[in-house]
Design a protein around this motif. Structure first.
Motif, PDB file in Angstrom:
ATOM      1  N   ASN B 576       9.792  -9.136 -12.807  1.00 56.32           N
ATOM      2  CA  ASN B 576      10.034 -10.189 -11.903  1.00 56.32           C
ATOM      3  C   ASN B 576       9.260 -10.644 -10.310  1.00 56.32           C
ATOM      4  OD1 ASN B 576      10.193 -11.687 -14.778  1.00 56.32           O
ATOM      5  ND2 ASN B 576      12.320 -11.797 -14.356  1.00 56.32           N
ATOM      6  N   ASN B 577       8.994  -9.434 -10.094  1.00 62.29           N
ATOM      7  CA  ASN B 577       8.879  -9.140  -8.517  1.00 62.29           C
ATOM      8  C   ASN B 577       7.616  -9.996  -8.341  1.00 62.29           C
ATOM      9  OD1 ASN B 577       8.539  -8.394  -5.801  1.00 62.29           O
ATOM     10  ND2 ASN B 577       8.390  -6.303  -6.157  1.00 62.29           N
ATOM     11  N   ASP B 578       7.462 -11.143  -7.634  1.00 68.92           N
ATOM     12  CA  ASP B 578       6.369 -12.137  -7.772  1.00 68.92           C
ATOM     13  C   ASP B 578       5.287 -11.581  -6.738  1.00 68.92           C
ATOM     14  OD1 ASP B 578       6.274 -15.378  -8.321  1.00 68.92           O
ATOM     15  OD2 ASP B 578       4.466 -13.959  -8.246  1.00 68.92           O
ATOM     16  N   GLY B 579       3.856 -11.836  -7.185  1.00 70.08           N
ATOM     17  CA  GLY B 579       3.520 -11.559  -6.287  1.00 70.08           C
ATOM     18  C   GLY B 579       2.551 -13.066  -5.675  1.00 70.08           C
ATOM     19  N   CYS B 580       3.286 -13.815  -5.373  1.00 66.94           N
ATOM     20  CA  CYS B 580       2.616 -15.237  -5.229  1.00 66.94           C
ATOM     21  C   CYS B 580       2.455 -14.969  -3.500  1.00 66.94           C
ATOM     22  CB  CYS B 580       4.037 -16.389  -5.573  1.00 66.94           C
ATOM     23  SG  CYS B 580       5.571 -16.221  -4.554  1.00 66.94           S
ATOM     24  N   SER B 581       0.773 -15.598  -3.410  1.00 63.74           N
ATOM     25  CA  SER B 581       0.575 -16.174  -2.112  1.00 63.74           C
ATOM     26  C   SER B 581       1.842 -16.402  -1.369  1.00 63.74           C
ATOM     27  CB  SER B 581      -0.853 -16.613  -2.111  1.00 63.74           C
ATOM     28  OG  SER B 581      -0.789 -17.189  -2.709  1.00 63.74           O
ATOM     29  N   GLY B 582       1.310 -16.082   0.220  1.00 66.60           N
ATOM     30  CA  GLY B 582       2.293 -16.616   0.581  1.00 66.60           C
ATOM     31  C   GLY B 582       4.398 -15.581   0.168  1.00 66.60           C
ATOM     32  N   CYS B 583       4.318 -14.838  -0.327  1.00 68.61           N
ATOM     33  CA  CYS B 583       5.631 -14.275  -0.525  1.00 68.61           C
ATOM     34  C   CYS B 583       5.456 -12.864  -0.975  1.00 68.61           C
ATOM     35  CB  CYS B 583       5.502 -14.449  -1.934  1.00 68.61           C
ATOM     36  SG  CYS B 583       5.197 -16.475  -3.276  1.00 68.61           S
ATOM     37  N   ARG B 584       6.995 -13.338  -0.038  1.00 68.46           N
ATOM     38  CA  ARG B 584       6.983 -11.771   0.417  1.00 68.46           C
ATOM     39  C   ARG B 584       7.399 -10.511  -1.161  1.00 68.46           C
ATOM     40  NH1 ARG B 584      10.100  -8.429   3.581  1.00 68.46           N
ATOM     41  NH2 ARG B 584      11.703  -9.834   3.211  1.00 68.46           N
ATOM     42  N   PRO B 585       6.576  -9.636  -1.464  1.00 62.36           N
ATOM     43  CA  PRO B 585       7.470  -9.034  -2.124  1.00 62.36           C
ATOM     44  C   PRO B 585       8.581  -8.489  -2.338  1.00 62.36           C
ATOM     45  CG  PRO B 585       5.168  -7.990  -2.056  1.00 62.36           C
ATOM     46  CD  PRO B 585       5.309  -9.371  -0.509  1.00 62.36           C
ATOM     47  N   ASN B 586       9.140  -8.203  -2.359  1.00 62.54           N
ATOM     48  CA  ASN B 586      10.697  -7.672  -2.922  1.00 62.54           C
ATOM     49  C   ASN B 586      10.038  -5.377  -2.601  1.00 62.54           C
ATOM     50  OD1 ASN B 586      12.716  -5.287  -4.030  1.00 62.54           O
ATOM     51  ND2 ASN B 586      14.282  -6.868  -4.628  1.00 62.54           N
ATOM     52  N   GLU B 587      10.590  -5.194  -1.850  1.00 65.60           N
ATOM     53  CA  GLU B 587      10.500  -4.212  -1.285  1.00 65.60           C
ATOM     54  C   GLU B 587      11.169  -2.302  -2.204  1.00 65.60           C
ATOM     55  OE1 GLU B 587       8.763  -5.201   3.298  1.00 65.60           O
ATOM     56  OE2 GLU B 587      10.285  -3.322   3.039  1.00 65.60           O
ATOM     57  N   ASN B 588      11.939  -2.724  -2.306  1.00 62.42           N
ATOM     58  CA  ASN B 588      12.933  -1.809  -3.310  1.00 62.42           C
ATOM     59  C   ASN B 588      12.384  -1.114  -3.655  1.00 62.42           C
ATOM     60  OD1 ASN B 588      15.491  -0.625  -2.869  1.00 62.42           O
ATOM     61  ND2 ASN B 588      16.765  -2.366  -4.624  1.00 62.42           N
ATOM     62  N   TYR B 589      11.684  -1.559  -4.828  1.00 63.90           N
ATOM     63  CA  TYR B 589      11.029   0.220  -5.296  1.00 63.90           C
ATOM     64  C   TYR B 589      10.000   0.250  -5.344  1.00 63.90           C
ATOM     65  CZ  TYR B 589       9.077   2.909  -9.608  1.00 63.90           C
ATOM     66  OH  TYR B 589       8.655   3.338 -10.201  1.00 63.90           O
ATOM     67  N   GLY B 590       9.451  -0.447  -4.040  1.00 67.82           N
ATOM     68  CA  GLY B 590       8.086   0.063  -3.495  1.00 67.82           C
ATOM     69  C   GLY B 590       8.241   1.434  -2.375  1.00 67.82           C
ATOM     70  N   ARG B 591       9.729   1.037  -1.510  1.00 72.36           N
ATOM     71  CA  ARG B 591       9.770   2.112  -1.065  1.00 72.36           C
ATOM     72  C   ARG B 591      11.355   3.533  -1.615  1.00 72.36           C
ATOM     73  NH1 ARG B 591      11.358   1.553   4.047  1.00 72.36           N
ATOM     74  NH2 ARG B 591      11.515  -1.266   4.778  1.00 72.36           N
ATOM     75  N   GLU B 592      11.744   3.082  -3.070  1.00 69.18           N
ATOM     76  CA  GLU B 592      12.394   4.436  -3.072  1.00 69.18           C
ATOM     77  C   GLU B 592      12.127   5.105  -4.020  1.00 69.18           C
ATOM     78  OE1 GLU B 592      15.188   4.365  -0.763  1.00 69.18           O
ATOM     79  OE2 GLU B 592      15.874   1.879  -0.650  1.00 69.18           O
ATOM     80  N   VAL B 593      10.612   4.402  -4.561  1.00 63.59           N
ATOM     81  CA  VAL B 593      10.011   5.571  -6.241  1.00 63.59           C
ATOM     82  C   VAL B 593       9.361   6.716  -4.992  1.00 63.59           C
ATOM     83  CG1 VAL B 593       7.868   3.988  -5.584  1.00 63.59           C
ATOM     84  CG2 VAL B 593       8.172   5.390  -7.675  1.00 63.59           C
ATOM     85  N   LEU B 594       9.606   6.195  -3.386  1.00 57.66           N
ATOM     86  CA  LEU B 594       8.596   7.711  -2.730  1.00 57.66           C
ATOM     87  C   LEU B 594       9.782   8.163  -2.149  1.00 57.66           C
ATOM     88  CD1 LEU B 594       5.489   4.963  -0.343  1.00 57.66           C
ATOM     89  CD2 LEU B 594       5.570   6.635  -2.966  1.00 57.66           C
ATOM     90  N   GLN B 595      10.415   7.666  -1.473  1.00 58.89           N
ATOM     91  CA  GLN B 595      11.457   8.266  -0.740  1.00 58.89           C
ATOM     92  C   GLN B 595      12.395   9.257  -1.219  1.00 58.89           C
ATOM     93  OE1 GLN B 595      13.615   5.787   1.855  1.00 58.89           O
ATOM     94  NE2 GLN B 595      15.208   7.761   2.343  1.00 58.89           N
ATOM     95  N   LEU B 596      12.990   8.546  -2.882  1.00 52.26           N
ATOM     96  CA  LEU B 596      14.230   9.049  -3.501  1.00 52.26           C
ATOM     97  C   LEU B 596      12.938  10.348  -4.450  1.00 52.26           C
ATOM     98  CD1 LEU B 596      16.582   6.615  -3.237  1.00 52.26           C
ATOM     99  CD2 LEU B 596      16.343   8.533  -2.399  1.00 52.26           C
ATOM    100  N   PHE B 597      12.260   9.220  -5.158  1.00 55.58           N
ATOM    101  CA  PHE B 597      12.136   9.849  -6.888  1.00 55.58           C
ATOM    102  C   PHE B 597      11.176  10.629  -6.415  1.00 55.58           C
ATOM    103  CE2 PHE B 597      14.545   6.418  -7.625  1.00 55.58           C
ATOM    104  CZ  PHE B 597      14.172   5.605  -8.514  1.00 55.58           C
TER     105      PHE B 597
END
Lengths: 450, 927
Positions: B576-597
């Motif tokens: 349910n991470n929403d890519g609506c225009s003007g919205c800031r998407p949640n960064e959690n998976y975007g960051r941790e998939v790189l850093q930790l996974f």
């Protein structure tokens, strides 16, 4: 992260965690003649670490009309309602602010001069402006916005995540001059944490009951022989470092838990009630160990406790509502316990966290990793009822923003924060840079909140 | 019911009738010819039988006395009621006439006819013989006199020598029955009390006409005893018969209820039973027909039984004897205490007990002849040992020990089932215990096999060591790669996570797919989700199934499955991470998939060391902009729709199946990734595929994964060269394929650096890794031959050691890969969990396991070690073979030997040995 250079870290001192190892030369760390205190002059520092990165932007909020309006507009769905904030007026700023509605006891402590707020503090190598940040013209702490790195840097006051010791442990090392005993000065009740690990002094780390006994030995001849064999095995030099380390931890565990249990046994039961949360339990253990300080022969103590769950990428409002309530009640209970024990002027507690969070919310009712945060210092020695440091300009992309989502560049460094506490603790000014390596980069090495 | 006897006055007409019709009635006064008249009195009736208490009217006729009138022979005319009352002289008054009452219709009063009446010469009679009044009314006494012949005399008043007589025979009265007590009796003896009236001495109570033994109590009560018989059941008539004179049965009767007799019966259940030696059978008994339910139990007629037949207690619990009697069947009887003739019997067939095998020694045996010692319980003389289904020549030593000889063929190399069969009666086989048969020339030594198993399983066992010895390391890996995955139960959202936790332990201890589970556990500590946030255990079932499925597949599949897992979508907010225009998407998976996974923070060389720039600083793998880019990619995905619902963006949590895309919620801007920039307007799936490929192809993935898996399986501090060799296999498995996890795992385990420590002289100071709590707990269980279903406490032991299964404290796992051991420069990820309280918790776990228990459904079996405990050094080398890959140091062996020699009880000695080894740092650190 995948740093291997820790192995290359050159150190002058020997391993510190081995059982019974006496202090090595600490000439590099400086003499501490100003620390020739009598053992009746007791002081303790208590670090309360909020794991995950606490969004301090909702911990303390401007309450002057334009300040609040700005806050409400930028924080949008995450803004706290004005009427619910608990008002305080720091004289150094002169305008009203409000604590989060859950921080009822914190507000009272603040107004009673027992608590101070340090604004916009965080890891910094050197004073950094927005322009310098964006143009990469300042040396920055490694891996900003990474939980693990920032946690380690906040605990070690080093710009590198590879620091071998925490600044609490380094403070404990400084105690060697006035403490000849064998019980650890620095104690973590939140499991293993770098903060309490020094270079020369042994620390104690526990994630459960630090006095848990060894079961199954009832004093029969067979039991005694078996226990002796167990202890004997721990002393063997197997030639394997990991085995030696495991033996060291186990051996220390058996000795320390027993010594602590003995010392705590002569405690009078504390009247102060603590919340039954994890943080409450840890702070209660701290209070009990402080109570037993004479039995342990400790003139100085350093503690580390923690509360988790602050990484509010989603559901920030309900999460902080509960977390702050627990924090407020636990800190208040601990303060009351120090009053009860009679050491409230001698025990200073302070908060730390990985970092703060973006002033601008994300699309899932939460916030992302940021930087400079607000922290609290508590105790009767604290010059409470006021803010210290410089409150950031709450503007997205404003002069204090590293990005455009409201990630405040700290205006006070972790080094200055820690150095102020260390100085109160008794470290000489000239020794502070040995613990806080970036300190010389800042004009005011210490602040005045304690 | 009372009879009534109506007093019926004797009518004058009858007297006249008597008079006229009956010869010889003197009272009629019929002359007998002649005119010769002399005075005579005739009394009528001349004879009478009168019952006690009854009355009789007599009439006296006086003849030959001329009163003022002529003698008349005519019968007296109709009586003229006196116009004036008769004055009664004193003498008449004595006759008891009431005087003034009207005389009644049967009184004949004639002047000149006056007589005086007497009874037995007594004027007017008396109470004894009866009274008579002046009118001749005789009243019989209630109680008869001894002489019941009474004379009633009428004497002429005018001529005292003239009198007439009537002979009265007194008889007993007709008795009247009113009631009887009790009103009902049961077949059998009874006593009856009869109430009524006019009972005469000697009266008898009759039951259906038959006289009962009767006691005269009074004229109104009789007591009778008798016996009621079964044919008389029903209503019986009770009458009373007065005896002679005038014996007569009452007209009235009493209806007495006679009830049938109760019969006592006994019933025992079950009617038959088979009981094994030493066993028990509970019998139950019911008693009907008596208010007393008590029975007495006996075996073969012996009350309570005895030690050779078996005993039976008051509750009917039969305990079989310790050895079978001959013949081997007995009867168990319950006899009614109330009716000793009533009983019931059950037949018990006794059988031999079920044998149990707990240990077989030696284990393993080599191909060829062998002699086995089989230890267990319930062995009976005549028991036979079977080996692979073949019965061996067996010698009975005791109920706990058998020896048997046999031969193992080369075809039997591997696991062979050993069982014990007890003879008849009740011949039955024990469950099987596996005996390892080794070929004479194993591929690797036991020590090498054991150490390999430490790295590739949840702990070596003697059987598995022997097996790996036979087939070698590569063949064992091949078996493990094809072993089907252990299962997790089908849970629902309201189930407790403890079911997941227990199954984890059960699978780890019992499962055949040891390596797959090890790798899945390692992956779960790199790709982390936590039950602290996810409370629904179905998420974890699906998650672990996925990791197990992908453990030996391709890394790109794993990355895709992780990214689209609803569990991960929930944990790191991609769901349910929403890519609506003007919205800031949640960064959690975007960051941790790189850093930790996948790639970490710094660029790595293939050997895992960080690349550095010109100033010697590490080079970040990504910037904030990269995180933004990936965060934008991971928008528009939602949870699958639950059955019966329509899929929509912001679907509620549902874990079955991959997340589903909604293009309308996908961010369509351009996205800067690691090595790629995605153009604006991309399809949501296209963006995802490209982003995952971008990550997968990053050169960090190999060394990052290699480092993690090596640390988990082999050593915390691999040399850069070791990491480089494994990275190379990740990059290319030898057939041009990148990301082959099976090849990576093989490379890790077969690498010379992993195998270096097989040779004790090649072990280096920085080798090895501390067993994390889950590995420690399961290793100890397997070394102790534990039987477990996962238990209900194991997860709490793990929690006390800092690792509550599935509850990682954060996305960094229970411990970070680059954790430095305090006081050293060495990495020791698992040492993050080693502190004062957890170190003691580890030892206390072993203490509980060895000396107590770690849960009701987990049992350990140290008897294979007890078998060799008579020789302290043999015990230590056996334990060392299983737990320390035969590399126990001599000083450790010496210290233990000296402590253990002081313990003479072999079981306690074994316990102490196991405890000391399992709690030692030498065992806790695999090396």
């Amino acid at each position: 992260m995948r740093k291997m250079t820790r192995r290359d870290f050159v150190r002058n001192t020997c391993c510190s965690a081995a059982a019974g190892m006496a202090a090595a030369s600490f000439s590099r760390l400086g003499l501490i003649n100003a620390m020739a205190q009598t053992s009746t002059d007791y002081k303790a520092l208590v670090c309360i670490f909020l794991f995950g990165g606490n969004d301090a932007n909702n911990m303390i909020v401007p309450l002057d009309s334009s300040g609040y309006a700005n806050y409400a507009s930028l924080r949008a769905g995450l803004a706290l309602s004005q009427g619910q904030l608990l008002p305080v007026t720091p004289p150094s700023i002169g305008s009203p602010f409000g604590f989060h509605p859950s921080l009822v006891e914190i507000q009272q402590l603040f107004n009673n001069q027992k608590l101070a707020l340090l604004a916009n503090v965080g890891t910094l190598v050197q004073p950094t402006t927005r322009a310098q940040f964006l143009q990469q013209q300042a040396t920055l702490p490694e891996n900003l916005f990474s939980h693990e790195d920032q946690q380690l840097q906040m605990q070690s006051a080093a710009a590198s995540t590879l620091a071998p010791a925490g600044w609490g442990g380094l403070l404990a090392d400084k105690m060697e001059a006035i403490y000849g005993g064998n019980f650890p000065v620095a104690i973590s009740l939140a499991g293993t944490n770098l903060f309490v690990e020094g270079l020369s002094m042994r620390c104690m780390e526990s994630s459960g009951n630090p006095t848990s006994p060894l079961n199954g030995f009832y004093g029969s001849a067979t039991d005694n022989a078996r226990l002796a064999a167990l202890q004997s095995l721990l002393t063997f030099d197997t030639g394997l470092s990991l085995i030696q380390s495991a033996s060291s931890v186990t051996g220390n565990a058996l000795n320390d838990s027993k010594a602590l249990a003995t010392a705590l046994a002569s405690n009078k039961a504390l009247m102060t009630q603590f919340p039954t949360s994890s943080l409450g339990g840890q702070l209660k253990q701290v209070a009990q160990i402080i109570q037993a300080r004479s039995g342990l022969g400790l003139p100085r103590q350093i503690f580390f406790v923690s509360s988790g769950g602050f990484d509010t990428h989603t559901a920030q409002l309900p999460t902080q509502l509960a977390l702050f309530k627990d924090l407020s009640q636990c800190m208040n209970a601990f303060y009351n316990a120090t009053v009860e024990i009679g050491v409230d002027s001698q025990v200073t507690s302070f908060t730390l966290s990985d970092f703060a969070r973006t002033f601008q919310p994300d699309s899932t009712s939460g916030t992302d990793h940021a930087w400079g945060s607000h922290h609290m210092i508590m105790g009767s020695a604290v010059k409470g009822s006021d803010f210290y440091g410089t409150f950031p300009t709450l503007a997205l992309g404003g002069p204090d923003d590293a990005t455009s989502q409201g990630r405040w560049i700290p205006t006070t460094s972790l080094d200055q924060y820690g150095a102020t506490l260390a100085k109160w603790f008794g470290v000489q000014a000239s020794d502070l840079p040995s613990i806080f390596s970036n300190l010389p980069n800042f004009q005011n090495p210490t602040l005045s909140f304690v | 019911m009372t009879g009534s006897l109506v007093q019926r006055p004797v009518s004058r007409l009858k007297i006249l009738a008597l008079c006229l019709g009956t010869a010889g009635m003197v009272a009629c006064g019929v002359s007998e010819g002649g005119n010769h008249l002399h005075p005579a009195v005739v009394v009528a009736p001349a004879q009478a039988q009168i019952r006690a208490g009854d009355t009789q009217q007599f009439k006296a006729t006086v003849t030959g006395i001329t009163p003022t009138g002529s003698a008349s022979s005519t019968p007296p005319s109709q009586p003229n009621p006196p116009s004036t009352p008769i004055t009664i002289s004193q003498s008449r008054a004595r006759m008891g006439h009431a005087g003034l009452s009207s005389p009644g219709p049967n009184i004949v009063v004639e002047s000149g006819d006056e007589v005086t009446w007497s009874v037995n010469g007594v004027a007017g009679g008396n109470a004894t013989v009866g009274t008579i009044n002046s009118n001749g009314l005789y009243a019989a006494p209630a109680v008869l006199p001894s002489n019941t012949a009474i004379t009633v005399t009428a004497t002429s008043v005018a001529n005292l020598s003239a009198s007439g007589e009537a002979a009265v025979a007194l008889e007993n009265a007709i008795p009247v029955v009113q009631s009887a007590q009790p009103s009902s009796v049961t077949v059998g003896n009874f006593t009856l009390s009869v109430a009524g009236s006019k009972f005469a001495k000697g009266a008898e109570v009759l039951l259906n006409g038959t006289a009962l033994q009767t006691t005269f109590v009074s004229a109104t009560q009789l007591t009778a005893t008798g016996t009621a018989t079964q044919p008389e059941v029903g209503k019986a008539t009770i009458t009373v018969e007065n005896p002679n004179p005038g014996a007569i049965v009452s007209a009235t009767a009493y209806a007495l209820q006679i009830d049938p007799a109760l019969k006592v019966t006994v019933n025992v259940s079950p009617a038959t039973a088979q009981v094994r030696e030493g066993g028990t059978q509970q019998f139950s008994v019911t008693v009907t027909g008596s208010t007393n339910p008590a029975v007495s139990w006996s075996v073969n007629g012996v009350t309570g039984g005895n030690s050779s037949l078996g005993t039976v207690d008051a509750s009917g619990l039969y305990k079989a004897p310790a050895s079978l009697p001959n013949p081997n069947s007995v009867t168990v009887t319950a006899t009614s205490v109330a009716a000793s003739g009533s009983s019931a019997t059950a037949m018990v067939a006794l059988q031999n007990p079920i044998p149990l095998v707990t240990a077989v020694s030696p284990n393993p045996v080599t191909v060829g002849n062998f002699t086995l010692t089989v230890t267990g319980t319930n062995f009976v003389s005549g028991a036979t040992v079977s080996f692979g289904g073949q019965f061996l020549d067996t010698t009975y030593v005791s109920s706990t020990k058998l020896t048997a000889t046999g031969t193992a063929s080369t075809q039997q190399v591997g696991s062979v089932a050993v069982e014990v069969q007890n003879p008849d009666p009740g011949s039955v086989e024990s469950s099987a215990l596996n005996l390892q048969v080794s070929s004479a020339s194993p591929v690797v030594s036991a020590a090498v096999a054991a150490r390999f198993l430490e790295q590739s399983t949840f702990g070596p066992t003697p059987q598995l060591i022997a097996h790996v010895q036979q087939i070698g390391l590569q063949a064992f890996l091949n078996e493990q790669f094809t072993a089907p995955a252990s299962t997790y139960p089908a849970l629902v959202s309201t189930d407790s996570m403890s079911l997941m936790q227990q199954r984890f332990f059960a699978n780890a201890v019992n499962g055949q797919d040891q390596l797959r589970q090890r790798v899945a556990l390692a992956l779960s500590e790199q790709f982390v989700i936590s039950a602290i946030k996810i409370s629904d255990p179905t998420a974890f079932v699906l998650w672990m199934n996925m990791l197990q499925k992908d453990a030996f597949g391709n890394h790109s599949t794993l990355l895709n499955d992780v990214t689209l897992s609803p569990a991960m979508g929930n944990y790191l907010d991609m769901g349910n991470n929403d890519g609506c225009s003007g919205c800031r998407p949640n960064e959690n998976y975007g960051r941790e998939v790189l850093q930790l996974f996948t790639i970490g923070l710094a660029q790595l060389n293939p050997d895992g060391s960080p690349q550095v720039d010109g100033s010697g600083n590490p080079i970040p793998t990504y910037q904030q902009a990269t995180v933004d880019g990936f965060s934008d990619v991971f928008t528009g995905w939602t949870y699958p729709a639950a059955p019966g619902t329509t899929a929509q963006f912001y679907d509620p949590l549902f874990y079955s199946g991959p997340m589903i895309p909604f293009a309308s919620h996908h961010n369509t801007t351009a996205k800067t990734l690691l090595d790629t920039t995605l153009p604006a307007g991309n399809n949501i799936q296209t963006d995802l595929n490209a982003a995952l490929k971008d990550i997968f192809n990053h050169p960090n993935v190999g060394p990052f994964l290699a480092q993690h898996l090596i640390q988990n399986l082999v050593t915390s501090n691999p040399s850069p060269a070791y990491v480089a060799r494994v990275s190379a296999v990740f990059n290319d498995n030898g057939s041009g394929v990148r990301g082959d996890l099976k090849a990576v795992v093989s490379a890790i385990l077969l690498d010379p650096e992993a195998r270096r420590g097989d040779d004790l002289t090649q072990v280096q100071a920085s080798d090895g890794h501390l067993k994390e709590p889950l590995l420690y707990i399961t290793n100890v269980l397997r070394a102790a031959n534990a039987t477990t279903d996962g238990g209900s406490n194991l997860q709490y032991y793990a929690s006390n050691m800092g690792q509550y299964p599935f509850y990682s404290p954060s996305v960094f796992n229970f411990y970070p890969p680059n954790n430095v051991i305090p006081g050293t420069t060495l990495l020791g990820p698992e040492f993050k969990l080693m502190n004062t309280s957890t170190a003691i918790a580890r030892i206390n776990y072993v203490n509980d396991l060895v000396y107590g228990n770690v849960g009701a459904t987990t049992t350990v079996n140290l008897s294979p070690y007890v078998t060799v405990a008579g020789d302290v050094n043999k015990l230590l080398t056996t334990l060392s073979g299983v737990m320390l890959h035969s590399q126990m140091s001599s000083d450790m062996q010496g210290t233990l030997a000296s402590t253990l020699s002081g313990i003479t009880d072999l079981k306690q000695r074994t316990q102490a040995a196991f405890f000391l080894i399992a709690s030692s740092s030498q065992y806790q650190v695999e090396h």
